[in-house]
Design an enzyme around this catalytic site. Sequence first.
Site, mmCIF file in Angstrom:
data_model
loop_
_atom_site.group_PDB
_atom_site.id
_atom_site.type_symbol
_atom_site.label_atom_id
_atom_site.label_comp_id
_atom_site.label_asym_id
_atom_site.label_seq_id
_atom_site.Cartn_x
_atom_site.Cartn_y
_atom_site.Cartn_z
ATOM 1 N N ARG A 171 5.153 -8.558 7.677
ATOM 2 C CA ARG A 171 3.775 -8.823 7.226
ATOM 3 C C ARG A 171 3.727 -9.289 5.775
ATOM 4 N NH1 ARG A 171 0.053 -4.514 7.501
ATOM 5 N NH2 ARG A 171 -1.629 -5.533 8.591
ATOM 6 N N GLU A 196 -13.023 -2.746 11.544
ATOM 7 C CA GLU A 196 -12.952 -1.933 10.324
ATOM 8 C C GLU A 196 -14.038 -2.327 9.328
ATOM 9 O OE1 GLU A 196 -9.212 -2.313 8.275
ATOM 10 O OE2 GLU A 196 -9.935 -1.200 6.526
ATOM 11 N N TRP A 237 -9.296 -1.814 -5.713
ATOM 12 C CA TRP A 237 -9.907 -1.081 -4.611
ATOM 13 C C TRP A 237 -11.375 -0.774 -4.900
ATOM 14 C CZ3 TRP A 237 -5.527 2.928 -2.920
ATOM 15 C CH2 TRP A 237 -4.539 2.210 -2.210
ATOM 16 N N ASP A 275 -8.593 -9.184 3.110
ATOM 17 C CA ASP A 275 -8.379 -8.128 4.109
ATOM 18 C C ASP A 275 -9.471 -8.087 5.172
ATOM 19 O OD1 ASP A 275 -7.429 -5.978 5.457
ATOM 20 O OD2 ASP A 275 -7.892 -4.497 3.932
ATOM 21 N N HIS A 318 -15.919 -7.312 0.185
ATOM 22 C CA HIS A 318 -15.455 -5.969 -0.203
ATOM 23 C C HIS A 318 -16.491 -5.151 -0.961
ATOM 24 C CE1 HIS A 318 -12.211 -3.383 0.524
ATOM 25 N NE2 HIS A 318 -11.300 -4.330 0.590
ATOM 26 N N GLU A 376 0.824 -1.213 0.000
ATOM 27 C CA GLU A 376 0.000 0.000 0.000
ATOM 28 C C GLU A 376 0.862 1.268 0.000
ATOM 29 O OE1 GLU A 376 -2.852 -0.693 3.228
ATOM 30 O OE2 GLU A 376 -4.164 -1.694 1.775
ATOM 31 N N LYS A 415 -2.545 -12.137 7.605
ATOM 32 C CA LYS A 415 -3.945 -11.895 7.974
ATOM 33 C C LYS A 415 -4.746 -13.189 7.843
ATOM 34 C CE LYS A 415 -4.156 -6.992 6.915
ATOM 35 N NZ LYS A 415 -4.887 -5.862 6.305
HETATM 36 C C1 GCV Z 1 -2.909 -0.118 8.561
HETATM 37 C C2 GCV Z 1 -6.286 -2.300 5.169
HETATM 38 C C3 GCV Z 1 -6.743 -1.133 5.989
HETATM 39 C C4 GCV Z 1 -5.594 -0.178 6.262
HETATM 40 C C5 GCV Z 1 -4.468 -0.955 6.936
HETATM 41 C C6 GCV Z 1 -4.063 -2.103 6.029
HETATM 42 C C7 GCV Z 1 -2.993 -2.967 6.671
HETATM 43 O O1 GCV Z 1 -5.963 -1.893 3.880
HETATM 44 O O2 GCV Z 1 -7.782 -0.489 5.342
HETATM 45 O O3 GCV Z 1 -6.057 0.860 7.082
HETATM 46 O O4 GCV Z 1 -3.369 -0.129 7.218
HETATM 47 O O5 GCV Z 1 -5.176 -2.911 5.775
HETATM 48 O O6 GCV Z 1 -3.361 -3.943 7.285
HETATM 49 O O7 GCV Z 1 -1.827 -2.662 6.545
#
Ligand code: GCV
Length: 684
Positions: A308, A376, A527, A348, A504, A275, A343
């Site tokens: 990560r 989230e 996205w 996500d 999503h 990202e 994750k």
């Molecule tokens: C901390 C998603 C979330 C982001 C987060 C990212 C991550 O994209 O929307 O806010 O960033 O995951 O886990 O790095």
Amino acid sequence: MILIYRSMKKKCVLLFLCSLLVLPLAAEDGSRLWLPAAPEMSEDLSTLDIARCEMALLPVKNALVSTSGDRRLRRYISKAELRSLGEEEFIVRTVDSLCVVAGGSERAALYGVYRLMRDYASGCLAASYDIREKPSYELRLLNHWDNLDGSVERGYAGRSIWWEGDTLRPALYRAYARANASVGINGTVLNNVNASPRVLDSLHLDKVRQIADLLRPYGMKVYLSINFSSPMALGGLPTADPLDARVVGWWCDKVKEIYRLIPDFGGFLVKANSEGLPGPQDYGRTHADGANMLADALAPYDGVVMWRAFVYNPTETDRAKQAYTEFLPLDSLFRDNVIIQVKNGPVDFQPREPFSPLFGAMRHTPVMPEFQITQEYLGFSNHLAYLAPLYEECLDSDTYVDGPGSTVARVTDGSAFPLSHTAIAGVANIGLDTNWCGHHFAQANWYAFGRLAWCDTLSSETIAREWLRQTFSHDDRCVVPLKRAMMLSREAVVDYMMPLGLHHLFAFGHHYGPEPWGYRKGMRPDWLPSYYHRADSAGIGSDRTQAGSDAVSQYAEPLRSIYNDAGRCPETLLLWFHHLPWNHVMASQRTLWDELCLTYQRGVDSARELAGIWQSVAPYIDAERFAHVEARLRVQLHDAVWWKDACLLYFQTFSCLPFPAGVEPPVYTLDELKRIKLDMKHHN
Ligand code: GCV
């Protein structure tokens, strides 16, 4: 005889009337979490002192709390047993009327005492004990996505407890550490993975030192997220190339400086080449090159690197496949003190995903699950969504990498094959709100994460019951219905947001409301919701079969074949793996369209049921927490209807089919729904 009978009858009537009498319950603001009030203690106590003070809160007359080296323990526990106690392992044993708590370390003794406190606060303290426990994972960590300006990324419970100006909050940090220790969490990453290099400057490191000093007595270590470009931003170097000697030297010096301040510092968490963040690939190096360089700097101090695997780019490759494709070839190249943090699902933190195929696939590198505790994608702190069933679903998923029974839990906790480290992380939902988590029920998700990190085979139902009894009431008339509500809640969110494997469908950026139509010119396709739902006149869903993106092939057999076959794929994941026609026949014999509509409706019905259950337990809840949760359940029901209407009206533009009987007519038109622009201040 008649007289006795009369007086007994009077007593019974009195008891009956008492049970009907609703005494006002003392107001609770949620700040005590699931724990009894902390004992009065001086501030410079050792871990063992704390354990003994906590023990004194319990109605146990005679107790001996100590560590395995204490000779007094040998009268009650054999030398061999004491010797075999692991660093975090404890025995609680009642001998005659003495309650003995023996820990493999001071921290373990504290965990033993908290085990008893949990029973006490749940109203289940036994007269006699003979138990021995040790945690499933070695590192059980919270990840705070807290920024140095005091904001919290994806935080819905107020500002950061750590970085709000230069304020240090000793009492709050002790309460935080106590709560974590009570469930066995033994480390915390203090800053956002989208890390500012400034966290490593001397000003911030001094604050980290002070925090570490406050958390240490409760057995908690601190860790930091780092920015891979720190040698440039802080050290003025022209590069952050992990193979450049100046860069290596800079990191070694920085690590030395950190350990001078914090001798038990835990290590680094790294989000790199993800990202938009910098990373080793900016210099033509691999994730292994980057991770190993940091690992070498930390190794002399026993620090770890949690690297990560959340990496994806807008390429031709399905996003759900990218972490696996990137990391699997690197297996066996990482140093022993590198752990790959993955994750739970391949995309996500969606309300429902299959488990990430990296679990079990990497066999030479420890892989640690990362769960999101903050909601989230599950309604922020407005929705009641008990997440232990989600964590449990992932941990219990069978990867089949070594045949049946190779669950995600077993391939990550070291029981399926040996690992140099075992670890698990949860993205915290904690802020400065009085009740810590925004929603009173969101505390249960913090609690549940800790409990599962300690024992990854616990059931979400057991955890819900424990938490409810400690937090609200011992009365089954309250606990039973609320447990039902909690167990219903995550599935309710899945149903009204994105059932049957959809994912999503969120509005861009804030991820709160629905925007399955979401489109922005020039936006990365991965996205946009259409990248995931792929709705068209032919049907709906992502084709990840062998004929599609072939993400199914990242799973071991027989899962690969099961996921690949629409007839065998679990319906909860159907549209994750398949693009199917609207008239596809489901197990219920209904068409996919009808099933989709009725599942959205079921979500709304469940949200209504949650609100109804809450009303039914009013007599057992103090007015303050009752009103707080009641207001949020109203928002949740409103949002459930909003989600159902938005998704069904939008998908109907493709299916061109009517809603089946049993689906409530939409409250809004699609045009009205598309015009909704969320006031995020209100929702944050
Ligand atoms: C901390 C998603 C979330 C982001 C987060 C990212 C991550 O994209 O929307 O806010 O960033 O995951 O886990 O790095």
